[in-house]
Design a protein around this motif. Structure first.
Motif, mmCIF file in Angstrom:
data_model
loop_
_atom_site.group_PDB
_atom_site.id
_atom_site.type_symbol
_atom_site.label_atom_id
_atom_site.label_comp_id
_atom_site.label_asym_id
_atom_site.label_seq_id
_atom_site.Cartn_x
_atom_site.Cartn_y
_atom_site.Cartn_z
ATOM 1 N N GLU A 33 0.814 -1.218 0.000
ATOM 2 C CA GLU A 33 0.000 0.000 0.000
ATOM 3 C C GLU A 33 0.852 1.274 0.000
ATOM 4 O O GLU A 33 0.348 2.349 -0.341
ATOM 5 C CB GLU A 33 -0.940 -0.003 1.204
ATOM 6 N N SER A 147 -7.636 6.840 0.441
ATOM 7 C CA SER A 147 -7.988 6.731 1.854
ATOM 8 C C SER A 147 -8.045 5.272 2.293
ATOM 9 O O SER A 147 -7.537 4.915 3.371
ATOM 10 C CB SER A 147 -9.339 7.412 2.100
ATOM 11 N N GLU A 150 -4.480 3.922 2.378
ATOM 12 C CA GLU A 150 -3.772 4.449 3.545
ATOM 13 C C GLU A 150 -4.211 3.738 4.820
ATOM 14 O O GLU A 150 -3.391 3.447 5.697
ATOM 15 C CB GLU A 150 -4.027 5.955 3.663
ATOM 16 N N GLU A 151 -5.493 3.418 4.905
ATOM 17 C CA GLU A 151 -5.990 2.693 6.080
ATOM 18 C C GLU A 151 -5.385 1.292 6.143
ATOM 19 O O GLU A 151 -4.974 0.827 7.213
ATOM 20 C CB GLU A 151 -7.519 2.616 6.035
ATOM 21 N N ARG A 152 -5.327 0.625 4.977
ATOM 22 C CA ARG A 152 -4.713 -0.700 4.945
ATOM 23 C C ARG A 152 -3.230 -0.619 5.295
ATOM 24 O O ARG A 152 -2.701 -1.473 6.020
ATOM 25 C CB ARG A 152 -4.884 -1.335 3.568
ATOM 26 N N ARG A 153 -2.551 0.407 4.777
ATOM 27 C CA ARG A 153 -1.127 0.577 5.080
ATOM 28 C C ARG A 153 -0.913 0.772 6.576
ATOM 29 O O ARG A 153 -0.018 0.165 7.179
ATOM 30 C CB ARG A 153 -0.567 1.776 4.312
ATOM 31 N N SER A 154 -1.736 1.610 7.176
ATOM 32 C CA SER A 154 -1.602 1.873 8.608
ATOM 33 C C SER A 154 -1.862 0.617 9.432
ATOM 34 O O SER A 154 -1.168 0.353 10.422
ATOM 35 C CB SER A 154 -2.571 2.988 9.024
ATOM 36 N N THR A 155 -2.858 -0.164 9.023
ATOM 37 C CA THR A 155 -3.167 -1.399 9.735
ATOM 38 C C THR A 155 -1.997 -2.370 9.662
ATOM 39 O O THR A 155 -1.562 -2.938 10.678
ATOM 40 C CB THR A 155 -4.426 -2.057 9.155
ATOM 41 N N THR A 156 -1.469 -2.563 8.453
ATOM 42 C CA THR A 156 -0.339 -3.476 8.282
ATOM 43 C C THR A 156 0.889 -2.980 9.029
ATOM 44 O O THR A 156 1.586 -3.760 9.680
ATOM 45 C CB THR A 156 -0.009 -3.636 6.784
ATOM 46 N N ALA A 157 1.154 -1.676 8.944
ATOM 47 C CA ALA A 157 2.306 -1.104 9.638
ATOM 48 C C ALA A 157 2.171 -1.294 11.146
ATOM 49 O O ALA A 157 3.158 -1.585 11.841
ATOM 50 C CB ALA A 157 2.447 0.374 9.298
ATOM 51 N N GLY A 158 0.960 -1.152 11.667
ATOM 52 C CA GLY A 158 0.733 -1.358 13.097
ATOM 53 C C GLY A 158 0.986 -2.793 13.508
ATOM 54 O O GLY A 158 1.582 -3.056 14.566
ATOM 55 N N LYS A 161 4.677 -3.349 13.487
ATOM 56 C CA LYS A 161 5.281 -2.683 14.645
ATOM 57 C C LYS A 161 5.098 -3.517 15.911
ATOM 58 O O LYS A 161 6.025 -3.631 16.737
ATOM 59 C CB LYS A 161 4.665 -1.294 14.822
#
Length: 249
Positions: A33, A147, A150-158, A161
């Protein structure tokens, strides 16, 4: 260097965790993403430029239409004024009458030409308006797609992490069990050799460089003290003996 065999084995656990952390870092850098968001950002920027151009185009056509309509009004007004003069009999001679009739006819033709221009401008403006509306819809769709990406990217990044935090915590615990001098050697070699500082000797093969050891090298390892810290002759990484080393005579 000397080190308890247990501590040497713990190097393999540490290496596994470091490799896992490396893979997680790579995953974080290459989340699909990320590229998708970048692509959509570029597309949105392109659409914004196209919308600005479309808006400018509409403004130009509006001015062109107003100018054409004004020209029509001027010619119509003049033709109507001349027609009223003709109807009112305000002509003193046949020549003047002929001239006025000719002028009225010329003005009517000019009015028709200008009205065609107005229609042409109106058609082009309608096309430009449709183009702008299409661009706005495409922009809205791209923004929604961005959008979601970006939401999928943030979820995967979280998620990554969280995995990194758990692995880093386990690594800290394992590193604390390893003597400082052995840990320092491992760290130096890991930095030097592409993130791998220690490798198992498995079935006569170094798992670091994947090369099989010679018979002579295996013979030397067989007689080496168990607390001797060995190094692979080919890749120079720490070579850790295990129950699967294949050292039985």
């Amino acid at each position: 260097m000397k080190a308890d065999p247990v501590h040497q084995m713990r190097l393999l656990d540490l290496q596994e965790l470091d490799s896992a952390l490396g893979r997680l870092a790579h995953r974080a850098r290459t989340i699909p993403e990320i590229a998708e968001v970048q692509r959509l950002d570029a597309r949105l920027s392109e659409l914004q430029d196209q919308l600005a151009a479309a808006q400018t185009r509409l403004g130009d056509l509006d001015r062109e239409q107003r100018k054409a309509e004004s020209d029509v009004d001027q010619v119509r007004t003049r033709a109507e004024r001349d027609a009223r003069r003709l109807e009112a009999g305000q002509v003193s001679s046949p020549r003047e009458l002929e001239g006025l009739q000719s002028e009225i006819a010329s003005l009517r033709r000019r009015q028709g030409e200008l009205e065609e221009i107005v229609l042409d401008v109106m058609e082009r403006r309608e096309e430009a308006e449709t183009r702008r509306a299409d661009l706005e819809k495409e922009q809205e769709a791209a923004a929604e797609e961005r959008s979601a990406a970006e939401e999928r990217r943030s979820t995967t990044a979280g998620e990554i992490k969280d995995e990194e935090a758990a692995a880093a915590e386990r690594r800290t615990r394992v590193a604390e069990e390893i003597p400082a001098d052995l840990l320092a050697l491992y760290t130096r070699l890991r930095d030097q050799y592409s993130g791998v500082g220690a490798a198992a000797l498995r079935y006569g093969r170094c798992e670091g460089c994947k090369l099989a050891l010679s018979t002579a090298e295996l013979s030397e390892i067989r007689v080496a003290p168990s607390d001797e810290v060995l190094r692979c002759e080919d890749c120079r990484r720490i070579l850790v003996r295990t129950t699967e080393s294949g050292l039985q005579a």
